[in-house]
Design a protein around this motif. Structure first.
Motif, PDB file in Angstrom:
ATOM      1  N   ASP A  59       0.873  -1.171   0.000  1.00 58.99           N
ATOM      2  CA  ASP A  59       0.000   0.000   0.000  1.00 58.99           C
ATOM      3  C   ASP A  59       0.910   1.220   0.000  1.00 58.99           C
ATOM      4  OD1 ASP A  59      -2.337   1.438  -0.110  1.00 58.99           O
ATOM      5  OD2 ASP A  59      -3.098   0.806   1.835  1.00 58.99           O
ATOM      6  N   TRP A  60       0.318   2.416   0.013  1.00 57.54           N
ATOM      7  CA  TRP A  60       1.094   3.637  -0.144  1.00 57.54           C
ATOM      8  C   TRP A  60       0.860   4.606   1.008  1.00 57.54           C
ATOM      9  CZ3 TRP A  60      -0.631   0.686  -3.991  1.00 57.54           C
ATOM     10  CH2 TRP A  60       0.253   0.398  -5.055  1.00 57.54           C
ATOM     11  N   LEU A  61       1.923   5.281   1.409  1.00 56.72           N
ATOM     12  CA  LEU A  61       1.820   6.396   2.330  1.00 56.72           C
ATOM     13  C   LEU A  61       1.191   7.591   1.606  1.00 56.72           C
ATOM     14  CD1 LEU A  61       5.362   6.056   3.930  1.00 56.72           C
ATOM     15  CD2 LEU A  61       3.180   5.696   5.127  1.00 56.72           C
ATOM     16  N   PRO A  62       0.639   8.546   2.338  1.00 55.02           N
ATOM     17  CA  PRO A  62       0.027   9.707   1.684  1.00 55.02           C
ATOM     18  C   PRO A  62       0.975  10.470   0.759  1.00 55.02           C
ATOM     19  CG  PRO A  62      -0.664   9.590   3.970  1.00 55.02           C
ATOM     20  CD  PRO A  62       0.396   8.550   3.793  1.00 55.02           C
ATOM     21  N   ASP A  63       2.291  10.397   1.008  1.00 54.12           N
ATOM     22  CA  ASP A  63       3.238  11.107   0.146  1.00 54.12           C
ATOM     23  C   ASP A  63       3.635  10.313  -1.088  1.00 54.12           C
ATOM     24  OD1 ASP A  63       5.035   9.187   1.065  1.00 54.12           O
ATOM     25  OD2 ASP A  63       6.212  10.578   2.285  1.00 54.12           O
ATOM     26  N   GLU A 100      -1.614  -9.053   5.610  1.00 56.58           N
ATOM     27  CA  GLU A 100      -2.146  -7.931   4.833  1.00 56.58           C
ATOM     28  C   GLU A 100      -1.857  -6.572   5.471  1.00 56.58           C
ATOM     29  OE1 GLU A 100      -3.999  -7.202   2.063  1.00 56.58           O
ATOM     30  OE2 GLU A 100      -4.344  -9.192   1.218  1.00 56.58           O
ATOM     31  N   LEU A 101      -1.892  -5.548   4.591  1.00 56.95           N
ATOM     32  CA  LEU A 101      -1.558  -4.174   4.964  1.00 56.95           C
ATOM     33  C   LEU A 101      -2.587  -3.212   4.391  1.00 56.95           C
ATOM     34  CD1 LEU A 101       0.512  -1.772   5.646  1.00 56.95           C
ATOM     35  CD2 LEU A 101       1.449  -2.222   3.361  1.00 56.95           C
ATOM     36  N   VAL A 102      -2.941  -2.175   5.162  1.00 63.07           N
ATOM     37  CA  VAL A 102      -3.696  -1.043   4.641  1.00 63.07           C
ATOM     38  C   VAL A 102      -3.214   0.206   5.376  1.00 63.07           C
ATOM     39  CG1 VAL A 102      -5.667  -1.256   6.249  1.00 63.07           C
ATOM     40  CG2 VAL A 102      -5.993  -0.181   4.010  1.00 63.07           C
ATOM     41  N   VAL A 103      -3.130   1.337   4.658  1.00 58.10           N
ATOM     42  CA  VAL A 103      -2.622   2.584   5.215  1.00 58.10           C
ATOM     43  C   VAL A 103      -3.742   3.612   5.213  1.00 58.10           C
ATOM     44  CG1 VAL A 103      -0.890   4.411   4.994  1.00 58.10           C
ATOM     45  CG2 VAL A 103      -0.321   2.069   4.319  1.00 58.10           C
ATOM     46  N   ASP A 104      -3.892   4.356   6.326  1.00 57.62           N
ATOM     47  CA  ASP A 104      -4.949   5.362   6.376  1.00 57.62           C
ATOM     48  C   ASP A 104      -4.453   6.715   5.869  1.00 57.62           C
ATOM     49  OD1 ASP A 104      -3.610   6.696   8.468  1.00 57.62           O
ATOM     50  OD2 ASP A 104      -5.040   6.102  10.016  1.00 57.62           O
ATOM     51  N   ALA A 105      -5.347   7.694   5.842  1.00 62.14           N
ATOM     52  CA  ALA A 105      -5.033   8.999   5.263  1.00 62.14           C
ATOM     53  C   ALA A 105      -3.984   9.752   6.063  1.00 62.14           C
ATOM     54  CB  ALA A 105      -6.311   9.832   5.158  1.00 62.14           C
ATOM     55  N   ARG A 106      -3.754   9.349   7.312  1.00 64.51           N
ATOM     56  CA  ARG A 106      -2.751  10.005   8.152  1.00 64.51           C
ATOM     57  C   ARG A 106      -1.393   9.336   8.061  1.00 64.51           C
ATOM     58  NH1 ARG A 106      -6.184   9.770  13.636  1.00 64.51           N
ATOM     59  NH2 ARG A 106      -6.476   7.670  12.814  1.00 64.51           N
ATOM     60  N   GLY A 107      -1.298   8.243   7.321  1.00 61.54           N
ATOM     61  CA  GLY A 107      -0.038   7.528   7.182  1.00 61.54           C
ATOM     62  C   GLY A 107       0.167   6.430   8.194  1.00 61.54           C
ATOM     63  N   ARG A 273     -21.755  -2.284 -11.046  1.00 61.70           N
ATOM     64  CA  ARG A 273     -22.588  -1.086 -11.034  1.00 61.70           C
ATOM     65  C   ARG A 273     -22.090  -0.029 -10.057  1.00 61.70           C
ATOM     66  NH1 ARG A 273     -26.542   0.509  -7.667  1.00 61.70           N
ATOM     67  NH2 ARG A 273     -26.480  -1.488  -6.558  1.00 61.70           N
ATOM     68  N   VAL A 274     -21.641  -0.461  -8.873  1.00 59.89           N
ATOM     69  CA  VAL A 274     -21.307   0.466  -7.799  1.00 59.89           C
ATOM     70  C   VAL A 274     -19.790   0.656  -7.748  1.00 59.89           C
ATOM     71  CG1 VAL A 274     -21.512   0.961  -5.343  1.00 59.89           C
ATOM     72  CG2 VAL A 274     -23.322  -0.319  -6.506  1.00 59.89           C
ATOM     73  N   PRO A 275     -19.311   1.907  -7.782  1.00 60.63           N
ATOM     74  CA  PRO A 275     -17.858   2.122  -7.793  1.00 60.63           C
ATOM     75  C   PRO A 275     -17.219   1.871  -6.440  1.00 60.63           C
ATOM     76  CG  PRO A 275     -19.016   4.220  -7.661  1.00 60.63           C
ATOM     77  CD  PRO A 275     -20.079   3.164  -7.860  1.00 60.63           C
ATOM     78  N   GLY A 276     -15.912   1.723  -6.469  1.00 62.82           N
ATOM     79  CA  GLY A 276     -15.150   1.498  -5.267  1.00 62.82           C
ATOM     80  C   GLY A 276     -14.951   2.777  -4.464  1.00 62.82           C
ATOM     81  N   THR A 277     -14.618   2.604  -3.204  1.00 57.43           N
ATOM     82  CA  THR A 277     -14.347   3.729  -2.322  1.00 57.43           C
ATOM     83  C   THR A 277     -13.440   3.264  -1.204  1.00 57.43           C
ATOM     84  OG1 THR A 277     -15.399   5.533  -1.075  1.00 57.43           O
ATOM     85  CG2 THR A 277     -16.307   3.331  -0.772  1.00 57.43           C
ATOM     86  N   GLY A 278     -13.018   4.178  -0.328  1.00 54.45           N
ATOM     87  CA  GLY A 278     -12.220   3.816   0.824  1.00 54.45           C
ATOM     88  C   GLY A 278     -10.793   3.443   0.462  1.00 54.45           C
ATOM     89  N   ARG A 279     -10.121   2.832   1.405  1.00 47.03           N
ATOM     90  CA  ARG A 279      -8.729   2.414   1.250  1.00 47.03           C
ATOM     91  C   ARG A 279      -8.607   0.924   1.503  1.00 47.03           C
ATOM     92  NH1 ARG A 279      -4.751   6.646   1.866  1.00 47.03           N
ATOM     93  NH2 ARG A 279      -5.766   8.673   1.868  1.00 47.03           N
ATOM     94  N   PRO A 280      -7.802   0.152   0.802  1.00 46.91           N
ATOM     95  CA  PRO A 280      -6.893   0.658  -0.239  1.00 46.91           C
ATOM     96  C   PRO A 280      -7.635   0.999  -1.510  1.00 46.91           C
ATOM     97  CG  PRO A 280      -6.750  -1.730  -0.087  1.00 46.91           C
ATOM     98  CD  PRO A 280      -7.648  -1.289   1.002  1.00 46.91           C
TER      99      PRO A 280
END
Length: 280
Positions: A59-63, A100-107, A273-280
């Motif tokens: 996954d990716w950091l906010p930067d 597994e890994l997921v990164v939030d908007a704050r890093g 039909r329904v688009p994705g959202t959230g992270r990742p």
């Protein structure tokens, strides 16, 4: 829903599907590769590690810097802008293996794993942007895919052996509340997951050879049948209405070396039909 189309074939075991910078990214187990695939099926190896290090998730950091879970080494790597890899966090003091890994908007990076093998109750570690790691959740039955809601308030975790999706409230300091049941999946065995804009979760299922969309509470809303095990899924494409499924033949951990050599891994695509959202 029509049968999915094959976008890319010849992978070993594709895992950790991520839509990022207009491409699908994945970790190819058994090869030590992180690949990016465009909408035409053109594939590029972006990171190459020793196959024994088993890059499990990304996954990716906010930067924009990529994080990679080096599972057996209990380490989180970070890819710098020049392409070099450095240690972002040593997780060995929290647990013994990671998945597994997921990164939030704050890093803050959330990584699930365990203290011994997959039979142990699993845990969730949180790594702050400065690389400090601590345990923030536990009691998982083989923690697998994770996703964070668009508003950043909730972490949803797939528990493969528990046949359920669990949820944790995310606190202001990045810590987690108590685990609660999000969906009982019956015979479903969730691996990788992703969220859509109606609050439903898609999960990939290896033994049942499918990707399944469920509402909170467990109601099955849609099913995409696969001809091999489903390991991970992501919603992407220009409008995030393309469901990417990573699938491969899998006969059990005892036969995994032969399955890797057979290169049955594929990237499959379906329109939803329904688009994705959230992270990742």
């Amino acid at each position: 829903m029509t049968e999915p189309d094959v976008l890319l074939a010849g992978l070993a075991f594709g895992e950790s599907a991520r839509w990022h910078d207009d491409r699908l990214w994945l970790a190819d187990w058994g090869t030590g590769e992180i690949r990016a695939v465009d909408g035409e099926g053109r594939s590029e190896v972006v990171v190459r590690l020793d196959a024994e290090t088993l890059p499990i998730s990304l996954d990716w950091l906010p930067d924009g810097r990529m994080l990679i879970v080096e599972g057996p080494a209990a380490r989180l790597l970070r890819r710098e802008p020049d392409g070099s890899l450095v240690t972002h966090a040593d997780l060995s003091g929290v647990g013994g293996y990671y998945n597994e890994l997921v990164v939030d908007a704050r890093g803050n990076a959330y990584v699930n794993g365990g203290r011994g093998d997959f039979s142990d109750p699993g845990l969730i570690a949180m790594v702050t942007p400065d690389g400090t790691a601590r345990e923030v959740g536990g009691g998982l039955q083989f923690g697998n895919g994770m996703a964070i809601t668009e508003d950043g308030s909730t972490l949803i975790v797939a528990e493969s052996w528990g046949r359920r999706l669990s949820a944790f409230d995310i606190h202001s300091d990045g810590g987690l509340g108590e685990r609660r049941l999000w969906a009982d999946l019956g015979e479903g065995t969730p691996d990788g997951i992703c969220l859509d804009a109606e609050g439903a979760v898609w999960f990939a299922d290896v033994p049942n050879r499918a990707c399944v969309r469920v509402a909170e509470g467990g109601e099955v809303l849609e099913t995409v049948e696969l001809d091999r095990g489903g390991f991970s899924c992501a919603l992407g494409g220009p409008d995030r209405r393309t469901l990417f499924a990573l699938a491969a033949e899998f006969r059990g951990f005892e036969e995994m070396a032969e399955d890797i050599a057979a290169r049955t891994g594929q990237v499959l695509v379906s329109q939803v039909r329904v688009p994705g959202t959230g992270r990742p």
